[in-house]
Design an enzyme around this catalytic site. Structure first.
Site, PDB file in Angstrom:
ATOM      1  N   SER A 169       0.822  -1.207   0.000  1.00 59.31           N
ATOM      2  CA  SER A 169       0.000   0.000   0.000  1.00 59.31           C
ATOM      3  C   SER A 169       0.865   1.270   0.000  1.00 59.31           C
ATOM      4  O   SER A 169       1.636   1.469  -0.929  1.00 59.31           O
ATOM      5  CB  SER A 169      -0.949  -0.059   1.192  1.00 59.31           C
ATOM      6  N   ASP A 346      -9.694  -5.628  -4.055  1.00 60.10           N
ATOM      7  CA  ASP A 346      -9.109  -4.563  -3.220  1.00 60.10           C
ATOM      8  C   ASP A 346      -9.755  -3.216  -3.556  1.00 60.10           C
ATOM      9  O   ASP A 346      -9.767  -2.804  -4.712  1.00 60.10           O
ATOM     10  CB  ASP A 346      -7.588  -4.519  -3.482  1.00 60.10           C
ATOM     11  N   HIS A 378      -7.552  -5.498   0.474  1.00 60.68           N
ATOM     12  CA  HIS A 378      -6.351  -4.722   0.790  1.00 60.68           C
ATOM     13  C   HIS A 378      -5.473  -5.324   1.888  1.00 60.68           C
ATOM     14  O   HIS A 378      -4.271  -5.075   1.941  1.00 60.68           O
ATOM     15  CB  HIS A 378      -6.766  -3.301   1.198  1.00 60.68           C
TER      16      HIS A 378
END
Ligand code: NAG
Ligand code: NAG
Ligand code: NAG
Length: 409
Positions: A169, A346, A378
């Site tokens: 991320s 996600d 995610h």
């Protein structure tokens, strides 16, 4: 203010302290304790950044079964957490589905970054955690100061010439930004493994989308806050509150449903089953702190759908960048092989972000592979029970194919 609030909540919780009894001992450990608890060697190293922050770098020098072995090599690999993650996000599960342990057992010398402001990296050479100035940074400073200092330290400790970067991320954004901002680090990074790749964040859906919309709508208020009140810590680690709260998922009727929905709308509709029984362990270790400026920087990028430096205000921009508008990051300067891992469930690291932002900015020659993982949201990269098969074994295989004499385990 923040600390007073914390105190009040802690006192209130004493009342409900029976809700804070969790069977898993991991819910009461530090990150380093977690590593030792599962039988792995753990080290902590201090890293000083050029702007005075003191970061804590964790190391797992080898796997659980291995001995020192001079006839094989252990490539250095650096795990870079997401926003509000901290190194702990790679240590949440038992070894068969724990990213850091999987890589240590696959023959790597594993390093875990804790960027500025997170639970284990709260020190500075002159500023204190409660100083407003301590929190005045965004992605820009993390990419400019934290990553280069950490990479240099990893090379110094491991004796390697280059390090493999595994970003999750925000950790992916830091990887791109670091190499674009300090291109001389291209020669010190052997490859980027980007999990849930983040460009601008402008193609996210779910609750985070709503937060960006709120920012756009309330921009004058937000700007006033930023100018008048500076920057503060947000989303800090607070197990005394989060642990009993998430326990409610297990003890109230329908609680597991509610927690399922919350995960769905935040991170995406995963096809994997989140182990709700283990949620108190997760929420004892994450979130970890970041700054309000950093959150603002992300909101700016998402609204503009570009990857540029923080937009302070015209005068401050001139002082910092020599122009009234913030300069864009130039991702053409990135010159290392990049492997993208993308979960198709996600909400935050999306295919649209990949196609509309990242693939337009990166040079074609450096983009090696796009590995789509069906049903991953995610957080599945770090908590799903098949993350070895989907993510970390493939990473080990790619590296093993290009490194000679790598340790078997
Ligand atoms: C879920 O977590 C609990 C608590 O850590 C653990 O005892 C259990 O084995 C886990 N279940 C699965 C299916 O992994
Ligand atoms: C971006 O970097 C590339 C490679 O160094 C360079 O050729 C190009 O001119 C840069 N673009 C801008 C807009 O600065
Ligand atoms: C050391 O590494 C080599 C190469 O991977 C392996 O063949 C050997 O069995 C290892 N020795 C020990 C004691 O683990």
């Amino acid at each position: 203010m923040m600390y007073l609030l914390q105190l009040v909540v802690v006192l209130a919780l004493f009342h409900f302290s029976s809700a804070d009894v969790v069977a898993d001992p991991e819910a009461y450990m530090t990150a380093i304790d977690l590593i030792k608890y599962w039988g792995y060697p753990a080290e902590e190293h201090e890293v000083h950044t050029a702007d005075g922050y003191i970061l804590n770098l964790f190391r797992i020098p080898h796997g659980r079964r291995s001995r020192t072995n001079s006839s094989c090599r252990r490539p250095a690999i650096l795990l870079v957490h997401g926003m509000a993650g901290g190194a702990s996000e790679f240590l949440l599960n038992p070894p068969p589905s724990c990213p850091a342990f999987l890589l240590a057992d696959a023959g790597f010398d594993v390093f875990l970054m804790n960027h500025r402001g997170t639970t284990y990296s709260k020190r500075h050479e002159s500023l204190k955690e409660w100083d407003n100035k301590y929190w005045q940074w965004t992605l820009d400073e993390m990419a400019r100061y934290d990553s280069p200092a950490v990479i240099d330290r990893v090379l110094e400790i491991s004796g390697e010439k280059g390090v493999y970067w595994v970003g999750h991320s925000q950790g992916t954004a830091m990887g791109y930004m670091t190499l674009a901002d300090s291109p001389e680090y291209n020669s010190k990074v052997k490859g980027l493994f980007q999990l849930a790749p983040q460009g601008s964040g402008g193609y996210t859906t779910g609750i985070i989308r709503a937060a960006f919309w709120l920012y756009e709508t309330a921009k004058p208020v937000v700007d006033f806050y930023r100018i008048a009140l500076g920057s503060h810590e947000v989303s800090f680690q607070f197990p005394l509150v989060y642990r009993p709260l998430v326990r409610l998922c297990n003890i109230i009727p329908g609680g597991d449903q509610i927690c399922d929905y919350a995960t769905h709308y935040l991170f995406g509709p995963s096809s994997r089953t989140l182990n709700i029984t283990r949620a108190p362990v997760y929420l004892s270790h994450i979130p970890s702190g970041t700054s309000t400026w950093n959150a603002l920087h992300w909101a700016q990028l998402a609204v503009r759908r570009t990857v540029e430096h923080m937009d302070h205000n015209p005068a401050e921009n001139v002082r910092r960048y020599g122009s009234e508008t913030p300069p864009r990051y130039n991702y053409s300067r990135i010159d290392v092989p990049i492997y993208h891992f993308l979960g198709d469930a996600d909400y935050l690291g999306t295919k649209a972000e990949m196609d509309n932002v990242l693939l337009k900015m990166l040079r074609k020659e450096v983009v090696k592979e796009l590995i789509i993982i069906p049903g991953y949201n995610h957080i599945d990269y770090v908590v799903a029970d098949d993350c070895a098969e989907m993510v970390f074994n493939p990473i080990a295989t790619i590296v093993r194919n290009q490194e000679s004499g790598m340790c078997e385990h």
